[in-house]
Design a protein around this motif. Structure first.
Motif, mmCIF file in Angstrom:
data_model
loop_
_atom_site.group_PDB
_atom_site.id
_atom_site.type_symbol
_atom_site.label_atom_id
_atom_site.label_comp_id
_atom_site.label_asym_id
_atom_site.label_seq_id
_atom_site.Cartn_x
_atom_site.Cartn_y
_atom_site.Cartn_z
ATOM 1 N N ARG A 3 -10.380 -2.583 2.931
ATOM 2 C CA ARG A 3 -9.002 -2.345 2.734
ATOM 3 C C ARG A 3 -8.384 -2.653 1.473
ATOM 4 N N ALA A 4 -7.456 -2.054 0.866
ATOM 5 C CA ALA A 4 -6.928 -2.404 -0.468
ATOM 6 C C ALA A 4 -5.549 -2.468 -0.156
ATOM 7 N N ILE A 5 -4.906 -3.912 -0.171
ATOM 8 C CA ILE A 5 -3.473 -4.162 -0.022
ATOM 9 C C ILE A 5 -2.924 -4.785 -0.921
ATOM 10 N N VAL A 6 -1.870 -4.177 -1.433
ATOM 11 C CA VAL A 6 -1.004 -4.861 -2.471
ATOM 12 C C VAL A 6 0.053 -5.394 -2.177
ATOM 13 N N HIS A 7 0.324 -6.870 -2.767
ATOM 14 C CA HIS A 7 1.758 -7.328 -2.467
ATOM 15 C C HIS A 7 2.220 -7.382 -3.703
ATOM 16 N N MET A 8 3.529 -6.746 -3.879
ATOM 17 C CA MET A 8 4.286 -6.655 -4.995
ATOM 18 C C MET A 8 5.710 -7.505 -4.882
ATOM 19 N N ASP A 9 5.770 -8.552 -5.826
ATOM 20 C CA ASP A 9 7.223 -9.303 -5.627
ATOM 21 C C ASP A 9 8.007 -9.433 -7.102
ATOM 22 N N LEU A 10 9.071 -9.014 -6.967
ATOM 23 C CA LEU A 10 9.836 -9.166 -8.211
ATOM 24 C C LEU A 10 10.169 -10.759 -8.441
ATOM 25 N N ASP A 11 9.943 -11.015 -9.750
ATOM 26 C CA ASP A 11 10.063 -12.323 -10.337
ATOM 27 C C ASP A 11 11.420 -12.829 -10.225
#
Length: 383
Positions: A3-11
């Motif tokens: 699996r390829a799971i991305v977590h994106m979080d605005l700083d």
């Protein structure tokens, strides 16, 4: 297939929104939050160097960093910019989940067959920065847990890829506080028996951990070992919560209807907080005795606070109920939901208000929803 799971979080999201609108706020200790009796909603990395943290009482924060500039915050602005980021992700990602006002998960499994997953995610992050002016960090790994921990390690303005073969070597040296949803009580319990890093936790017999902290012990052990099969839930902007009441007898008792409206909003707001939702739209529906139906709605900054939702609902009711005919049914609908933990307006409410909501939610969860509430809602049973 891995699996390829991305977590994106605005700083430092709230702070970044303010800096975007005012360049003079760059590179200074900045706190976004309420007044002297409020709490810190967000703070810049310059303020964090002094020990300031989110949810810290403002008085304590200003003792640690007396030269910090304090801004009360603009939730309407933050909600708008959050939607702009979501729209960019929606245009590019095959499957994504909006986890909160400033976080997204993306499932890009199989992308490597056509385009490098890490390269694709990097270019998406660059597009977000270019089009919104907001800094963002991300981690690409095999599941939600590892990706979220990875983003925390990559901040600020960072990126990291953690393949399956590197998961344990990445997780093992980290403190257990890095595991998502591991609360202070559990940390104190584990710390007392010498479990302070993820490696020690991962190597504990799962049966012992289950006996120690209950049913959540198994999930905690899995996370420590980098095991998480939870899927990325497709984002649906239109998801809503609603409730309505059809009266046994058509009513013209406006006072009782207002009280019922308050009770409905209380119930829905409690459900929002319990399930960690935020709403951005309130709808009030009135059905008259002749079956004519009128609805009116209003947008508002993301919230799950009773008093904000109640105030909006009452304003809509006053605008909607113009005929002065008997009413057959009254309803409230909360729309535009996103997951999030900003459960009340940190810019307007005091520590006492925060504590009050937390205490009321605990009582309701333990003894039932009707165990505590506003005095005026007792009138709702008159309908």
């Amino acid at each position: 297939m891995e699996r390829a799971i991305v977590h994106m979080d605005l700083d430092e999201f709230f702070v970044s929104c303010e800096k975007r609108n005012n360049s003079q706020l760059a590179n200074i200790p900045l706190i976004v939050g309420g007044g002297d009796r409020g709490v810190v909603a967000s703070c810049s990395y310059e303020a964090r160097k002094f020990g300031v943290r989110s949810a810290m009482p403002m008085r304590m924060a200003l003792k640690l960093c007396p030269d910090a500039k304090v801004i009360r915050g603009d939730m309407e602005l933050y909600s708008k910019l959050s939607r702009e980021v979501t729209q960019i992700i929606e245009e590019e990602a095959p499957l994504f989940e909006k986890a909160s006002i400033d976080e997204h998960y993306l499932d890009i499994t199989g992308m490597d067959r056509f385009y490098g997953s890490y390269k694709w995610t990097t270019e998406l992050a660059q597009k977000i920065v270019r089009e919104t002016g907001l800094p963002i960090s991300f981690a690409l790994s095999i599941n939600k847990t590892v990706s979220k921990i990875g983003t925390g390690q990559a901040k600020p303005k960072g990126k990291i890829q953690i393949p399956q073969s590197d998961v344990r070597s990445f997780l093992d040296p980290l403190p257990i506080q890095k595991i998502p949803m591991l609360g202070d009580v559990t940390y104190q319990l584990l710390s007392r028996i010498g479990v302070r890093n993820i490696k020690t936790l991962a190597e504990m017999p799962v049966e012992v951990l289950q006996q120690l902290i209950g049913k959540n012990g198994i999930e905690l052990w899995k996370k420590a070992n980098g095991i998480d099969y939870n899927p990325v839930e497709p984002y649906r902007e239109r998801k809503s919560l609603s409730t309505e009441r059809t009266f046994e007898q058509d009513s013209i008792d406006v006072k009782a209807m207002r009280s019922l409206l308050t009770a409905m909003c209380e119930k829905l707001a409690h459900q929002l907080r319990t399930e960690q939702w935020l709403t951005s739209c309130v709808v009030v529906k009135i059905k008259y005795a002749n079956f004519d139906t009128e609805t009116r709605q209003a947008s508002l900054p993301y919230t799950a606070a009773d008093h904000v939702i109640i105030k909006t609902a009452h304003e809509l009711f006053e605008k909607n109920y113009q005929r002065r005919m008997r009413v057959r049914m009254l309803g409230v609908n909360l729309k535009g939901l996103v997951h999030g933990n900003y459960q009340i307006n940190l810019f307007e409410d005091t520590l006492e208000m925060l504590a009050l909501y937390q205490a009321m939610d605990k009582i309701k969860l333990r003894f039932g929803f009707k165990a505590v509430g506003r005095a005026e809602t007792i009138l709702k049973d008159n309908l």
